[in-house]
Motif scaffolding. Structure first.
Motif, PDB file in Angstrom:
ATOM      1  N   GLN A 194       0.848  -1.190   0.000  1.00 39.39           N
ATOM      2  CA  GLN A 194       0.000   0.000   0.000  1.00 39.39           C
ATOM      3  C   GLN A 194       0.886   1.242   0.000  1.00 39.39           C
ATOM      4  OE1 GLN A 194      -2.289   0.320   3.633  1.00 39.39           O
ATOM      5  NE2 GLN A 194      -0.539  -0.226   4.934  1.00 39.39           N
ATOM      6  N   VAL A 195       0.340   2.323  -0.542  1.00 37.69           N
ATOM      7  CA  VAL A 195       1.003   3.632  -0.480  1.00 37.69           C
ATOM      8  C   VAL A 195       0.122   4.530   0.365  1.00 37.69           C
ATOM      9  CG1 VAL A 195       1.886   5.603  -1.782  1.00 37.69           C
ATOM     10  CG2 VAL A 195       1.940   3.322  -2.822  1.00 37.69           C
ATOM     11  N   LEU A 196       0.713   5.159   1.387  1.00 39.03           N
ATOM     12  CA  LEU A 196      -0.047   6.027   2.289  1.00 39.03           C
ATOM     13  C   LEU A 196       0.373   7.482   2.113  1.00 39.03           C
ATOM     14  CD1 LEU A 196       0.125   3.989   5.652  1.00 39.03           C
ATOM     15  CD2 LEU A 196      -1.611   3.860   3.840  1.00 39.03           C
ATOM     16  N   ASP A 197      -0.604   8.393   2.182  1.00 40.64           N
ATOM     17  CA  ASP A 197      -0.254   9.815   2.157  1.00 40.64           C
ATOM     18  C   ASP A 197       0.174  10.252   3.569  1.00 40.64           C
ATOM     19  OD1 ASP A 197      -2.489  10.394   3.717  1.00 40.64           O
ATOM     20  OD2 ASP A 197      -3.654  11.269   2.063  1.00 40.64           O
ATOM     21  N   GLY A 198       0.524  11.540   3.698  1.00 41.42           N
ATOM     22  CA  GLY A 198       1.052  12.044   4.966  1.00 41.42           C
ATOM     23  C   GLY A 198       0.091  11.891   6.140  1.00 41.42           C
ATOM     24  N   ASN A 199      -1.221  11.749   5.833  1.00 38.60           N
ATOM     25  CA  ASN A 199      -2.207  11.561   6.902  1.00 38.60           C
ATOM     26  C   ASN A 199      -2.552  10.090   7.138  1.00 38.60           C
ATOM     27  OD1 ASN A 199      -2.565  14.395   7.254  1.00 38.60           O
ATOM     28  ND2 ASN A 199      -3.779  14.409   5.373  1.00 38.60           N
ATOM     29  N   TRP A 218       7.497 -13.625  -4.837  1.00 38.28           N
ATOM     30  CA  TRP A 218       6.541 -14.693  -4.550  1.00 38.28           C
ATOM     31  C   TRP A 218       5.801 -14.333  -3.263  1.00 38.28           C
ATOM     32  CZ3 TRP A 218       5.323 -18.879  -7.400  1.00 38.28           C
ATOM     33  CH2 TRP A 218       4.670 -19.940  -6.779  1.00 38.28           C
ATOM     34  N   VAL A 219       4.480 -14.367  -3.311  1.00 39.99           N
ATOM     35  CA  VAL A 219       3.689 -14.006  -2.132  1.00 39.99           C
ATOM     36  C   VAL A 219       3.052 -15.255  -1.533  1.00 39.99           C
ATOM     37  CG1 VAL A 219       1.687 -12.690  -1.329  1.00 39.99           C
ATOM     38  CG2 VAL A 219       3.154 -11.740  -3.093  1.00 39.99           C
ATOM     39  N   ASP A 220       3.213 -15.441  -0.241  1.00 39.75           N
ATOM     40  CA  ASP A 220       2.523 -16.513   0.469  1.00 39.75           C
ATOM     41  C   ASP A 220       1.384 -15.900   1.280  1.00 39.75           C
ATOM     42  OD1 ASP A 220       3.980 -18.836  -0.289  1.00 39.75           O
ATOM     43  OD2 ASP A 220       5.676 -18.044   0.847  1.00 39.75           O
ATOM     44  N   PRO A 221       0.423 -16.738   1.713  1.00 37.49           N
ATOM     45  CA  PRO A 221      -0.705 -16.188   2.468  1.00 37.49           C
ATOM     46  C   PRO A 221      -0.277 -15.422   3.720  1.00 37.49           C
ATOM     47  CG  PRO A 221      -1.173 -18.430   1.809  1.00 37.49           C
ATOM     48  CD  PRO A 221       0.250 -18.161   1.427  1.00 37.49           C
ATOM     49  N   ASP A 222       0.897 -15.732   4.258  1.00 35.35           N
ATOM     50  CA  ASP A 222       1.324 -15.051   5.481  1.00 35.35           C
ATOM     51  C   ASP A 222       2.386 -13.969   5.230  1.00 35.35           C
ATOM     52  OD1 ASP A 222       3.265 -16.827   4.758  1.00 35.35           O
ATOM     53  OD2 ASP A 222       3.568 -17.679   6.753  1.00 35.35           O
ATOM     54  N   THR A 223       2.568 -13.594   3.960  1.00 30.99           N
ATOM     55  CA  THR A 223       3.520 -12.519   3.659  1.00 30.99           C
ATOM     56  C   THR A 223       3.022 -11.199   4.249  1.00 30.99           C
ATOM     57  OG1 THR A 223       4.203 -13.604   1.610  1.00 30.99           O
ATOM     58  CG2 THR A 223       4.695 -11.257   1.801  1.00 30.99           C
ATOM     59  N   GLU A 224       3.935 -10.479   4.902  1.00 34.94           N
ATOM     60  CA  GLU A 224       3.545  -9.214   5.537  1.00 34.94           C
ATOM     61  C   GLU A 224       3.371  -8.087   4.517  1.00 34.94           C
ATOM     62  OE1 GLU A 224       5.347  -7.010   9.006  1.00 34.94           O
ATOM     63  OE2 GLU A 224       5.918  -9.080   9.491  1.00 34.94           O
ATOM     64  N   ILE A 225       2.443  -7.193   4.797  1.00 32.01           N
ATOM     65  CA  ILE A 225       2.152  -6.072   3.897  1.00 32.01           C
ATOM     66  C   ILE A 225       3.343  -5.099   3.862  1.00 32.01           C
ATOM     67  CG2 ILE A 225       0.671  -4.035   3.584  1.00 32.01           C
ATOM     68  CD1 ILE A 225      -1.532  -5.742   5.044  1.00 32.01           C
ATOM     69  N   ILE A 226       3.687  -4.630   2.655  1.00 29.53           N
ATOM     70  CA  ILE A 226       4.726  -3.610   2.496  1.00 29.53           C
ATOM     71  C   ILE A 226       4.043  -2.246   2.391  1.00 29.53           C
ATOM     72  CG2 ILE A 226       6.453  -2.682   0.884  1.00 29.53           C
ATOM     73  CD1 ILE A 226       7.086  -5.637   0.141  1.00 29.53           C
ATOM     74  N   THR A 227       4.555  -1.274   3.129  1.00 28.24           N
ATOM     75  CA  THR A 227       3.966   0.068   3.108  1.00 28.24           C
ATOM     76  C   THR A 227       4.961   1.072   2.558  1.00 28.24           C
ATOM     77  OG1 THR A 227       2.497  -0.423   4.957  1.00 28.24           O
ATOM     78  CG2 THR A 227       2.963   1.900   4.543  1.00 28.24           C
ATOM     79  N   TRP A 228       4.488   1.912   1.628  1.00 30.17           N
ATOM     80  CA  TRP A 228       5.261   3.013   1.061  1.00 30.17           C
ATOM     81  C   TRP A 228       4.654   4.316   1.549  1.00 30.17           C
ATOM     82  CZ3 TRP A 228       9.331   2.303  -2.511  1.00 30.17           C
ATOM     83  CH2 TRP A 228       9.528   0.988  -2.911  1.00 30.17           C
TER      84      TRP A 228
END
Ligand code: M3P
Ligand code: FE
Length: 304
Positions: free
Chosen positions: A176-181, A269-279
């Motif tokens: 996901q990409v998050l804005d400043g808020n 490669w994504v597994d069901p337990d792969t952690e979310i990456i945040t930008w």
């Protein structure tokens, strides 16, 4: 139960002959079936009847996009869940659509029409199932991707759409990409595939299609695709380059009627337990195009 993967995209084009020439000769798709106003295409390694339907319409755009569900009974369950969320559903019965049986349709919160289907006509890839060759004929025209990979739609309220795809449809968010808020500007979602995304949702006008992408097997094929595109005078939007998000190698370009396409390879490669990456928004340039580090306005604002 669950959403397996992207099955097909149905789009409109104002010049069917020109679009058909481009998708068969330059993109290198197989033409499955053609009538006066509609053409069905698939990639050489796809088993389903088709992955792209193009029909003539004076205005380019997307009619709908279709995901395949894991089991026949899933349609009832998704019908119930989507209705409970507040989106009315309609049933498309067997015989109404080419290459598939019964399906359900509804408008997702960002306004695109989504379809879910289980019963798909399996016509097989071009290699067959009897002592198959590992590669297609070397003289296939154009880029000739083995399969469609993912798509990206726009949404005014990314967070609302993201929660619909996660909570109601059970898809997994990978990045996901998050804005400043801390508000979501973009999300990447996977079905039952091991891919970093089957669909992504990025901030933009409701109802819009940003692009769909074809898979290529390695970076060298991306380079060859760039040569094929340039040779044929296709307008390249961005690349060849690498995404920070998904880590994929990519080129974006426009079909002759202005619909954006992508070719994509790599990623992880994504597994069901792969952690979310945040930008974070200040790194969005690298997330989009890692080498260039640009938030291209044409890239973000042009859509179909
Ligand atoms: C991709 C991808 C936007 C990001 C696009 C990313 C439109 O297409 O394959 O990861 O912001
Ligand atoms: Fe993409």
């Amino acid at each position: 139960m669950g959403i397996l993967r992207l099955a097909h995209i149905d789009v409109r084009t104002p010049d069917l002959d020109l679009a058909a020439a481009y998708y068969s000769e330059v993109m290198g798709l197989q033409t499955v079936q053609r009538s006066a106003d509609t053409v069905y295409f698939k990639c050489w390694d796809e088993e389903d009847h088709h992955s792209l339907r193009m029909r003539y319409h004076p205005r380019a755009g997307m009619d709908s996009f279709t995901f395949r569900v894991e089991a026949e009974d899933d349609l009832h369950e998704f019908e119930r869940k989507v209705e409970a969320y507040g989106c009315p559903t309609t049933r498309v019965s067997r015989g109404e659509a080419v290459g598939q049986g019964e399906s359900i349709r509804f408008e997702v919160p960002s306004g695109q029409i989504m379809e879910l289907v289980w019963d798909i006509e399996k016509t097989g890839n071009i290699l067959g199932k009897h002592n198959p060759r590992p590669t297609p004929p070397p003289d296939l025209p154009g880029i000739a991707p083995p399969r469609m990979d993912h798509m990206l739609v726009n949404a005014e309220e990314v967070a609302e759409s993201a929660s619909f795809f996660q909570e109601v449809l059970g898809m997994r968010m990978t990045e996901q990409v998050l804005d400043g808020n801390g508000h979501q500007l973009g999300v990447w979602l996977a079905g039952r595939t091991n891919s970093p995304h089957d669909i992504a949702i990025v901030n933009g006008p409701n109802g819009a299609l940003h692009h769909w992408a074809y898979w290529l097997d390695d970076w060298d094929h991306i380079r060859k695709a760039a040569d094929t595109l340039a040779y044929n005078g296709v307008q390249i939007d961005q690349g060849p380059t690498r995404h920070g998000v998904t880590r994929g190698n990519t080129i974006y370009f426009f079909d002759p009627l202005g619909i954006r396409n992508e070719v994509f390879t790599g990623g992880y490669w994504v597994d069901p337990d792969t952690e979310i990456i945040t930008w974070t928004e200040d790194n969005f340039g690298k997330g989009l195009f890692y080498y260039e580090n640009v938030v291209s306005q044409r890239f973000l604002r042009m859509h179909t």
